[in-house]
Scaffold this motif. Structure first.
Motif, PDB file in Angstrom:
ATOM      1  N   VAL A   1      41.513  38.342  48.553  1.00 33.44           N
ATOM      2  CA  VAL A   1      40.757  37.890  47.377  1.00 33.44           C
ATOM      3  C   VAL A   1      40.507  39.054  46.427  1.00 33.44           C
ATOM      4  N   GLU A   2      40.153  40.212  46.981  1.00 31.99           N
ATOM      5  CA  GLU A   2      39.904  41.394  46.145  1.00 31.99           C
ATOM      6  C   GLU A   2      41.172  41.836  45.428  1.00 31.99           C
ATOM      7  N   GLN A   3      42.327  41.750  46.103  1.00 32.89           N
ATOM      8  CA  GLN A   3      43.598  42.112  45.458  1.00 32.89           C
ATOM      9  C   GLN A   3      43.938  41.125  44.348  1.00 32.89           C
ATOM     10  N   PHE A   4      43.720  39.836  44.611  1.00 31.74           N
ATOM     11  CA  PHE A   4      43.974  38.829  43.577  1.00 31.74           C
ATOM     12  C   PHE A   4      43.050  39.050  42.378  1.00 31.74           C
ATOM     13  N   SER A   5      41.817  39.494  42.640  1.00 36.65           N
ATOM     14  CA  SER A   5      40.884  39.771  41.544  1.00 36.65           C
ATOM     15  C   SER A   5      41.388  40.924  40.689  1.00 36.65           C
ATOM     16  N   ARG A   6      41.966  41.938  41.345  1.00 31.81           N
ATOM     17  CA  ARG A   6      42.559  43.048  40.581  1.00 31.81           C
ATOM     18  C   ARG A   6      43.746  42.558  39.764  1.00 31.81           C
ATOM     19  N   ASN A   7      44.530  41.650  40.344  1.00 30.42           N
ATOM     20  CA  ASN A   7      45.661  41.070  39.604  1.00 30.42           C
ATOM     21  C   ASN A   7      45.175  40.273  38.394  1.00 30.42           C
ATOM     22  N   ILE A   8      44.068  39.560  38.580  1.00 30.49           N
ATOM     23  CA  ILE A   8      43.477  38.799  37.474  1.00 30.49           C
ATOM     24  C   ILE A   8      43.081  39.744  36.348  1.00 30.49           C
ATOM     25  N   GLY A   9      42.510  40.895  36.705  1.00 34.34           N
ATOM     26  CA  GLY A   9      42.141  41.885  35.695  1.00 34.34           C
ATOM     27  C   GLY A   9      43.350  42.370  34.915  1.00 34.34           C
ATOM     28  N   GLU A  10      44.465  42.573  35.612  1.00 35.29           N
ATOM     29  CA  GLU A  10      45.703  42.995  34.944  1.00 35.29           C
ATOM     30  C   GLU A  10      46.220  41.892  34.030  1.00 35.29           C
ATOM     31  N   ALA A  11      46.117  40.642  34.486  1.00 34.50           N
ATOM     32  CA  ALA A  11      46.558  39.508  33.663  1.00 34.50           C
ATOM     33  C   ALA A  11      45.710  39.405  32.396  1.00 34.50           C
ATOM     34  N   TYR A  12      44.390  39.572  32.553  1.00 31.13           N
ATOM     35  CA  TYR A  12      43.505  39.561  31.380  1.00 31.13           C
ATOM     36  C   TYR A  12      43.941  40.640  30.381  1.00 31.13           C
ATOM     37  N   ASN A  13      44.237  41.825  30.905  1.00 29.01           N
ATOM     38  CA  ASN A  13      44.601  42.953  30.039  1.00 29.01           C
ATOM     39  C   ASN A  13      45.843  42.644  29.215  1.00 29.01           C
ATOM     40  N   TRP A  14      46.878  42.147  29.875  1.00 27.98           N
ATOM     41  CA  TRP A  14      48.129  41.840  29.179  1.00 27.98           C
ATOM     42  C   TRP A  14      47.949  40.703  28.168  1.00 27.98           C
ATOM     43  N   LEU A  15      47.310  39.617  28.598  1.00 25.12           N
ATOM     44  CA  LEU A  15      47.184  38.452  27.716  1.00 25.12           C
ATOM     45  C   LEU A  15      46.269  38.742  26.530  1.00 25.12           C
ATOM     46  N   ASP A  16      45.169  39.435  26.776  1.00 25.39           N
ATOM     47  CA  ASP A  16      44.256  39.754  25.672  1.00 25.39           C
ATOM     48  C   ASP A  16      44.908  40.697  24.664  1.00 25.39           C
ATOM     49  N   THR A  17      45.638  41.692  25.186  1.00 21.61           N
ATOM     50  CA  THR A  17      46.334  42.624  24.294  1.00 21.61           C
ATOM     51  C   THR A  17      47.407  41.908  23.478  1.00 21.61           C
ATOM     52  N   THR A  18      48.148  41.010  24.134  1.00 21.40           N
ATOM     53  CA  THR A  18      49.189  40.247  23.443  1.00 21.40           C
ATOM     54  C   THR A  18      48.595  39.378  22.345  1.00 21.40           C
ATOM     55  N   ASP A  19      47.513  38.682  22.659  1.00 24.71           N
ATOM     56  CA  ASP A  19      46.877  37.808  21.670  1.00 24.71           C
ATOM     57  C   ASP A  19      46.341  38.616  20.491  1.00 24.71           C
TER      58      ASP A  19
ATOM     59  N   THR B   1      52.227  28.915  17.410  1.00 31.86           N
ATOM     60  CA  THR B   1      52.711  28.264  18.634  1.00 31.86           C
ATOM     61  C   THR B   1      52.677  29.243  19.810  1.00 31.86           C
ATOM     62  N   THR B   2      53.105  30.484  19.543  1.00 33.77           N
ATOM     63  CA  THR B   2      53.099  31.511  20.592  1.00 33.77           C
ATOM     64  C   THR B   2      51.681  31.810  21.041  1.00 33.77           C
ATOM     65  N   ARG B   3      50.758  31.906  20.082  1.00 31.04           N
ATOM     66  CA  ARG B   3      49.355  32.184  20.431  1.00 31.04           C
ATOM     67  C   ARG B   3      48.738  31.024  21.202  1.00 31.04           C
ATOM     68  N   ALA B   4      49.161  29.810  20.895  1.00 39.51           N
ATOM     69  CA  ALA B   4      48.653  28.652  21.633  1.00 39.51           C
ATOM     70  C   ALA B   4      49.073  28.733  23.098  1.00 39.51           C
ATOM     71  N   ASP B   5      50.321  29.167  23.332  1.00 42.80           N
ATOM     72  CA  ASP B   5      50.803  29.339  24.707  1.00 42.80           C
ATOM     73  C   ASP B   5      50.020  30.435  25.418  1.00 42.80           C
ATOM     74  N   ILE B   6      49.765  31.523  24.709  1.00 44.88           N
ATOM     75  CA  ILE B   6      48.980  32.614  25.298  1.00 44.88           C
ATOM     76  C   ILE B   6      47.572  32.129  25.629  1.00 44.88           C
ATOM     77  N   GLY B   7      46.975  31.371  24.701  1.00 40.12           N
ATOM     78  CA  GLY B   7      45.631  30.851  24.934  1.00 40.12           C
ATOM     79  C   GLY B   7      45.562  29.934  26.147  1.00 40.12           C
ATOM     80  N   ALA B   8      46.603  29.110  26.331  1.00 43.56           N
ATOM     81  CA  ALA B   8      46.646  28.216  27.491  1.00 43.56           C
ATOM     82  C   ALA B   8      46.680  29.027  28.789  1.00 43.56           C
ATOM     83  N   ARG B   9      47.463  30.108  28.784  1.00 40.72           N
ATOM     84  CA  ARG B   9      47.535  30.949  29.989  1.00 40.72           C
ATOM     85  C   ARG B   9      46.227  31.711  30.214  1.00 40.72           C
TER      86      ARG B   9
END
Length: 303
Positions: free
Chosen positions: A59-77, A231-239
């Motif tokens: 669970v702790e590793q998945f939480s770290r992965n979630i943090g990485e996902a937030y970083n990429w998606l927020d930066t992309t948006d 359209t691209t931002r909508a996809d990012i927002g969904a993720r």
């Protein structure tokens, strides 16, 4: 059956040794806060503890992965938000340039600002997180826009610029739960190429001093590009929403796993302290009784 003094002494020492062992075990539990300190204390509890700890580590590793996902998606948006702002400004400039009252000198100034917007979008295409370019697919060490050649990276097959087999267009996925992967990158390199080509055509038409009506056609092109960005931002927002849901699920799972592990391993301090006081009283009583039943020696009479 004849009971000898040596038998009494032996039993006393054995019982005292057992009492010391029980007292030491309870004292160790109070010191560590754990029911077991080694697998031999309780193999079943120890085995369950290993399973719960493994679950919590996952669970702790998945939480770290979630943090990485937030970083990429927020930066992309955020990057696409800035690209959209630049294109909005380009649209305003083209409205001015397409007016027949605009002089050639004014259009030259507009062209200069458009070139700056073009360079700005090129720099946005090369956005990085750490050492990784986020818009290069799986080729994260390669900048989408090559400042040396002054061109975007070319696709492997010019006839299939958005081919998903091309490393520049391959998705990067990260595991956020058992068997659940979420794409954290976006592959808009062809969109950036289209934007760059559009700016190039606008610049050529301004330099060739085409009519205002011909320049106005580029406003539609800009609007079409902005539609693709939305359209691209909508996809990012969904993720991003999916990641938030998984984050909430992981937080609940962490609480549950921690609670289970605590129930399995942690001691009840009130109960443990009561047992320690009781065992200490028993031990003192055993010492007192032992001192009474052992026969006096000659030394006792010489005091």
């Amino acid at each position: 059956m004849r009971v000898t003094q040596s038998m009494l002494s032996g039993n006393l020492l054995r019982n005292l040794s057992n009492s010391y062992a029980k007292l030491g075990k309870i004292q160790e539990q109070v010191n560590t806060g754990k029911k077991v300190t080694r697998p031999s204390d309780d193999p079943v509890t120890a085995m369950k503890g290993i399973n719960y700890r493994t679950e919590l580590n996952n669970v702790e590793q998945f939480s770290r992965n979630i943090g990485e996902a937030y970083n990429w998606l927020d930066t992309t948006d955020d990057t696409f938000d800035k690209v959209g702002s630049a294109l909005q400004r380009a649209s305003e400039l083209m409205v001015q340039a397409s007016s027949d009252t605009t002089t050639p000198d004014d259009r030259e100034k507009i062209d200069a600002e458009l070139n700056q917007l073009r360079e700005h979008i090129r720099s946005l295409a090369n956005t990085k997180i750490g050492d990784s370019y986020i818009f290069s697919g799986t080729k994260t060490n390669t900048a989408p826009f090559n400042v040396t050649t002054n061109k975007y990276e070319a696709p492997k097959d010019e006839n299939k610029p958005t081919d998903s087999k091309d490393p520049l267009n391959k998705p990067i996925e990260i595991e956020v739960f058992d068997g659940i992967n979420i794409q954290i990158n976006t592959t808009p390199i062809q969109l950036f190429r289209d934007i760059d080509d559009m700016f190039d055509k606008i610049s050529k038409d301004i330099k060739n001093e085409v009519s205002g009506s011909e320049l106005s056609s580029h406003i539609t092109a800009i609007d079409n590009i902005m539609g693709k960005i939305l359209t691209t931002r909508a996809d990012i927002g969904a993720r991003q929403n999916r990641v938030e849901l998984m984050d909430a699920r992981l937080q609940s799972q962490e609480v549950i796993a921690t609670s289970r592990m605590s129930e399995n391993e942690d001691i009840d301090y009130e109960k443990a302290i009561t047992e320690m006081i009781t065992q200490e009283s028993i031990h003192r009583a055993a010492l007192s009784v032992g001192g009474r039943i052992i026969q006096p020696t000659l030394v006792d009479f010489l005091r």
